[in-house]
Design a protein around this motif. Sequence first.
Motif, PDB file in Angstrom:
ATOM      1  N   LEU A  33      10.720  57.065  60.316  1.00  0.00           N
ATOM      2  CA  LEU A  33       9.531  56.284  60.059  1.00  0.00           C
ATOM      3  C   LEU A  33       9.050  55.476  61.034  1.00  0.00           C
ATOM      4  N   GLY A  34       7.888  56.072  61.598  1.00  0.00           N
ATOM      5  CA  GLY A  34       7.539  55.604  63.003  1.00  0.00           C
ATOM      6  C   GLY A  34       6.104  54.636  62.870  1.00  0.00           C
ATOM      7  N   GLY A  35       5.438  54.823  64.042  1.00  0.00           N
ATOM      8  CA  GLY A  35       4.339  53.815  64.198  1.00  0.00           C
ATOM      9  C   GLY A  35       4.740  52.600  65.334  1.00  0.00           C
ATOM     10  N   SER A  55       9.328  62.896  63.190  1.00  0.00           N
ATOM     11  CA  SER A  55       8.863  61.406  63.010  1.00  0.00           C
ATOM     12  C   SER A  55       7.374  61.543  62.085  1.00  0.00           C
ATOM     13  N   SER A  56       7.348  60.520  61.151  1.00  0.00           N
ATOM     14  CA  SER A  56       6.329  60.127  60.223  1.00  0.00           C
ATOM     15  C   SER A  56       5.497  59.285  60.743  1.00  0.00           C
ATOM     16  N   LEU A  57       4.273  59.337  60.823  1.00  0.00           N
ATOM     17  CA  LEU A  57       3.318  58.424  60.813  1.00  0.00           C
ATOM     18  C   LEU A  57       2.439  58.174  59.549  1.00  0.00           C
ATOM     19  N   GLY A  59      -0.879  57.327  59.724  1.00  0.00           N
ATOM     20  CA  GLY A  59      -2.298  58.033  60.012  1.00  0.00           C
ATOM     21  C   GLY A  59      -3.372  57.103  59.961  1.00  0.00           C
ATOM     22  N   ARG A  60      -3.073  55.625  60.394  1.00  0.00           N
ATOM     23  CA  ARG A  60      -3.579  54.493  60.278  1.00  0.00           C
ATOM     24  C   ARG A  60      -4.557  54.357  61.626  1.00  0.00           C
ATOM     25  N   VAL A  61      -3.897  54.856  62.704  1.00  0.00           N
ATOM     26  CA  VAL A  61      -4.678  54.822  64.001  1.00  0.00           C
ATOM     27  C   VAL A  61      -5.439  56.093  64.253  1.00  0.00           C
ATOM     28  N   GLY A  75       0.659  59.312  53.921  1.00  0.00           N
ATOM     29  CA  GLY A  75       1.780  58.615  53.195  1.00  0.00           C
ATOM     30  C   GLY A  75       2.290  59.708  52.415  1.00  0.00           C
ATOM     31  N   PHE A  76       3.860  59.313  51.661  1.00  0.00           N
ATOM     32  CA  PHE A  76       4.384  60.399  51.072  1.00  0.00           C
ATOM     33  C   PHE A  76       4.173  60.049  49.371  1.00  0.00           C
ATOM     34  N   GLY A  77       3.487  59.391  49.138  1.00  0.00           N
ATOM     35  CA  GLY A  77       2.996  59.003  47.613  1.00  0.00           C
ATOM     36  C   GLY A  77       4.093  58.161  47.143  1.00  0.00           C
ATOM     37  N   GLY A  78       4.390  56.910  47.683  1.00  0.00           N
ATOM     38  CA  GLY A  78       5.120  56.023  47.181  1.00  0.00           C
ATOM     39  C   GLY A  78       6.739  56.625  47.316  1.00  0.00           C
ATOM     40  N   THR A  98       9.825  51.570  61.564  1.00  0.00           N
ATOM     41  CA  THR A  98       8.442  50.893  61.269  1.00  0.00           C
ATOM     42  C   THR A  98       8.406  49.486  61.758  1.00  0.00           C
ATOM     43  N   HIS A  99       6.984  49.045  61.942  1.00  0.00           N
ATOM     44  CA  HIS A  99       6.759  47.721  62.219  1.00  0.00           C
ATOM     45  C   HIS A  99       7.065  46.709  61.415  1.00  0.00           C
ATOM     46  N   PRO A 100       7.909  45.493  61.903  1.00  0.00           N
ATOM     47  CA  PRO A 100       8.342  44.398  61.142  1.00  0.00           C
ATOM     48  C   PRO A 100       7.809  43.950  60.031  1.00  0.00           C
ATOM     49  N   PHE A 101       6.213  44.084  60.149  1.00  0.00           N
ATOM     50  CA  PHE A 101       5.417  43.772  59.057  1.00  0.00           C
ATOM     51  C   PHE A 101       5.150  44.868  58.031  1.00  0.00           C
ATOM     52  N   ALA A 102       5.471  46.005  58.366  1.00  0.00           N
ATOM     53  CA  ALA A 102       5.170  47.187  57.207  1.00  0.00           C
ATOM     54  C   ALA A 102       6.335  47.203  56.103  1.00  0.00           C
ATOM     55  N   ALA A 103       5.898  46.281  55.293  1.00  0.00           N
ATOM     56  CA  ALA A 103       6.889  46.116  54.307  1.00  0.00           C
ATOM     57  C   ALA A 103       6.881  46.899  53.030  1.00  0.00           C
ATOM     58  N   THR A 104       5.854  47.585  52.976  1.00  0.00           N
ATOM     59  CA  THR A 104       5.896  48.544  51.570  1.00  0.00           C
ATOM     60  C   THR A 104       6.570  49.741  52.180  1.00  0.00           C
ATOM     61  N   ILE A 105       6.190  50.145  53.039  1.00  0.00           N
ATOM     62  CA  ILE A 105       7.166  51.643  53.590  1.00  0.00           C
ATOM     63  C   ILE A 105       8.362  51.211  53.701  1.00  0.00           C
ATOM     64  N   THR A 106       8.860  49.913  54.233  1.00  0.00           N
ATOM     65  CA  THR A 106      10.385  49.810  54.304  1.00  0.00           C
ATOM     66  C   THR A 106      10.922  49.585  52.866  1.00  0.00           C
ATOM     67  N   ARG A 161      -6.298  44.670  62.306  1.00  0.00           N
ATOM     68  CA  ARG A 161      -7.590  44.497  61.465  1.00  0.00           C
ATOM     69  C   ARG A 161      -7.442  44.438  59.902  1.00  0.00           C
ATOM     70  N   ARG A 162      -6.241  44.875  59.365  1.00  0.00           N
ATOM     71  CA  ARG A 162      -6.274  44.958  57.955  1.00  0.00           C
ATOM     72  C   ARG A 162      -6.048  43.387  57.424  1.00  0.00           C
ATOM     73  N   ASP A 163      -5.682  42.667  58.255  1.00  0.00           N
ATOM     74  CA  ASP A 163      -5.630  41.296  57.964  1.00  0.00           C
ATOM     75  C   ASP A 163      -7.035  40.207  58.132  1.00  0.00           C
ATOM     76  N   THR A 219      -0.901  34.835  65.605  1.00  0.00           N
ATOM     77  CA  THR A 219      -0.212  36.139  65.768  1.00  0.00           C
ATOM     78  C   THR A 219       0.897  36.320  64.810  1.00  0.00           C
ATOM     79  N   LYS A 220       1.479  37.770  64.525  1.00  0.00           N
ATOM     80  CA  LYS A 220       2.491  37.675  63.713  1.00  0.00           C
ATOM     81  C   LYS A 220       3.519  37.812  64.625  1.00  0.00           C
ATOM     82  N   ASN A 221       4.758  37.391  64.025  1.00  0.00           N
ATOM     83  CA  ASN A 221       6.196  37.487  65.035  1.00  0.00           C
ATOM     84  C   ASN A 221       6.744  38.827  64.937  1.00  0.00           C
TER      85      ASN A 221
HETATM   86  P1  NAP Z   1       2.749  49.305  54.685  1.00  0.00           P
HETATM   87  O1  NAP Z   1       1.821  48.417  54.420  1.00  0.00           O
HETATM   88  O2  NAP Z   1       4.143  49.067  54.808  1.00  0.00           O
HETATM   89  O3  NAP Z   1       2.826  50.867  54.000  1.00  0.00           O
HETATM   90  C1  NAP Z   1       1.629  51.228  53.029  1.00  0.00           C
HETATM   91  C2  NAP Z   1       1.624  52.785  52.698  1.00  0.00           C
HETATM   92  O4  NAP Z   1       1.371  53.478  54.153  1.00  0.00           O
HETATM   93  C3  NAP Z   1       2.923  53.046  52.567  1.00  0.00           C
HETATM   94  O5  NAP Z   1       3.382  52.968  51.182  1.00  0.00           O
HETATM   95  C4  NAP Z   1       3.073  54.607  52.894  1.00  0.00           C
HETATM   96  O6  NAP Z   1       2.243  55.321  51.806  1.00  0.00           O
HETATM   97  C5  NAP Z   1       2.132  54.534  54.091  1.00  0.00           C
HETATM   98  N1  NAP Z   1       2.965  54.296  55.496  1.00  0.00           N
HETATM   99  C6  NAP Z   1       3.281  53.457  56.178  1.00  0.00           C
HETATM  100  N2  NAP Z   1       3.913  53.955  57.168  1.00  0.00           N
HETATM  101  C7  NAP Z   1       4.355  55.022  57.180  1.00  0.00           C
HETATM  102  C8  NAP Z   1       4.956  55.847  57.963  1.00  0.00           C
HETATM  103  N3  NAP Z   1       5.496  55.617  59.110  1.00  0.00           N
HETATM  104  N4  NAP Z   1       4.980  57.341  57.785  1.00  0.00           N
HETATM  105  C9  NAP Z   1       4.307  57.717  56.348  1.00  0.00           C
HETATM  106  N5  NAP Z   1       3.700  56.836  55.573  1.00  0.00           N
HETATM  107  C10 NAP Z   1       3.489  55.775  55.959  1.00  0.00           C
HETATM  108  O7  NAP Z   1       2.606  49.825  56.121  1.00  0.00           O
HETATM  109  P2  NAP Z   1       1.432  49.250  57.394  1.00  0.00           P
HETATM  110  O8  NAP Z   1       1.808  47.730  57.553  1.00  0.00           O
HETATM  111  O9  NAP Z   1      -0.109  49.764  56.934  1.00  0.00           O
HETATM  112  O10 NAP Z   1       1.765  49.898  58.493  1.00  0.00           O
HETATM  113  C11 NAP Z   1       1.419  51.343  58.626  1.00  0.00           C
HETATM  114  C12 NAP Z   1       1.791  51.858  60.038  1.00  0.00           C
HETATM  115  O11 NAP Z   1       1.504  51.320  61.147  1.00  0.00           O
HETATM  116  C13 NAP Z   1       3.504  51.574  59.985  1.00  0.00           C
HETATM  117  O12 NAP Z   1       3.791  53.182  60.159  1.00  0.00           O
HETATM  118  C14 NAP Z   1       3.718  50.756  60.776  1.00  0.00           C
HETATM  119  O13 NAP Z   1       4.966  51.032  61.586  1.00  0.00           O
HETATM  120  C15 NAP Z   1       2.568  50.927  61.888  1.00  0.00           C
HETATM  121  N6  NAP Z   1       2.420  49.578  62.484  1.00  0.00           N
HETATM  122  C16 NAP Z   1       2.158  48.719  61.469  1.00  0.00           C
HETATM  123  C17 NAP Z   1       1.754  47.184  61.938  1.00  0.00           C
HETATM  124  C18 NAP Z   1       1.593  45.948  60.951  1.00  0.00           C
HETATM  125  O14 NAP Z   1       1.310  44.855  61.455  1.00  0.00           O
HETATM  126  N7  NAP Z   1       1.972  46.327  59.645  1.00  0.00           N
HETATM  127  C19 NAP Z   1       1.633  47.108  63.323  1.00  0.00           C
HETATM  128  C20 NAP Z   1       1.851  48.021  64.165  1.00  0.00           C
HETATM  129  C21 NAP Z   1       2.050  49.219  63.688  1.00  0.00           C
HETATM  130  P3  NAP Z   1       2.958  56.081  50.575  1.00  0.00           P
HETATM  131  O15 NAP Z   1       3.266  54.966  49.784  1.00  0.00           O
HETATM  132  O16 NAP Z   1       1.812  57.000  50.215  1.00  0.00           O
HETATM  133  O17 NAP Z   1       4.263  56.849  51.081  1.00  0.00           O
END
Ligand code: NAP
Length: 271
Positions: A33-35, A55-57, A59-61, A75-78, A98-106, A161-163, A219-221
């Motif tokens: 699970l990447g990004g 690798s799974s992304l 699709g945000r960027v 996404g995988f659908g939860g 995944t990123h330390p702040f991507a708490a939902t996917i973790t 941008r999402r914050d 900034t986030k840590n």
């Molecule tokens: P998140 O809030 O933890 O996840 C929201 C939803 O996005 C998840 O429930 C999942 O959807 C989908 N998702 C997230 N990461 C995924 C992955 N690697 N592969 C497939 N689906 C994924 O995530 P987020 O904070 O939006 O971050 C999204 C991505 O950006 C992550 O991969 C993360 O590594 C990267 N990123 C995040 C940050 C940050 O500050 N949050 C910074 C840099 C990079 P479903 O429930 O449908 O599966």
Amino acid sequence: MIVGTIQRIALRTPHDHGEEHPHYPGPVRILILGGTSEARELAAQLAAAGTDVISSLAGRVSEPRLPAGHIRIGGFGGADGLADYLKAKGITRVIDATHPFAATITANAAKAATTAGVPLLVLRRPAWDADPSWDTVPDIQAAAAAVRTWHGDTVFLTTGRRDLAVFAADDGHRFLVRTVDPPDGPVPPRMTLILDRGPYTVESETRLMREHGVGLLVTKNSGGPMTEAKLHAAQDLAIGVVMVERPPLPPGTAIVAATVAEAARWAVQPG
Ligand code: NAP
């Protein structure tokens, strides 16, 4: 060990669950699970060693930096969707890089791995060492509250941008905002936007903060060297720092690695 073909899969739209990888049986099939840069490094190492890696992304960027090996996007659908994916694809190990702040996917990865009975490792780069001069806050709402009470003028916001929405009601400050893609939600009324992505240097960060008359950095840590330069620049310029702490890992997270090398060893170790 099965040697998988290293190939780039055409980008798919989020939530497209089409077949992006031929399903062939093999002793090791890793899902990353990447990004993050660590996820890309790990995929490169495993793919170069001939390991079957997907690798799974999210699709945000709009133009993601693509890892080596197989790629799926969206996404995988939860947690249930991810558990189904692990079983359907015969995944033998999952690495949440995944990123330390991507708490939902973790959280979803932890649940899905348990449901599917697939071993999970969380790869987390270490946080930046806390500095006593920082105003450390537990979340982005607390960061916005700290900014509201700050009496200076220009805030450098690097929280993504999402914050931005939580700062949208603040018309008392000017915001220098840096994001990878343009914001698509509410933004602060007095905003200068820079689209860019790291790595950055202390020199360029110092120049930027000087040019814009920045007085406070938010900034986030995130940790890691890619975006660390802003902290050194802020220190050199005696600019205040509001630091958002990381969300906790899900309770019971068993295996956590701090480096790509550790994660790569775990991925292919027998048993
Ligand atoms: P998140 O809030 O933890 O996840 C929201 C939803 O996005 C998840 O429930 C999942 O959807 C989908 N998702 C997230 N990461 C995924 C992955 N690697 N592969 C497939 N689906 C994924 O995530 P987020 O904070 O939006 O971050 C999204 C991505 O950006 C992550 O991969 C993360 O590594 C990267 N990123 C995040 C940050 C940050 O500050 N949050 C910074 C840099 C990079 P479903 O429930 O449908 O599966």
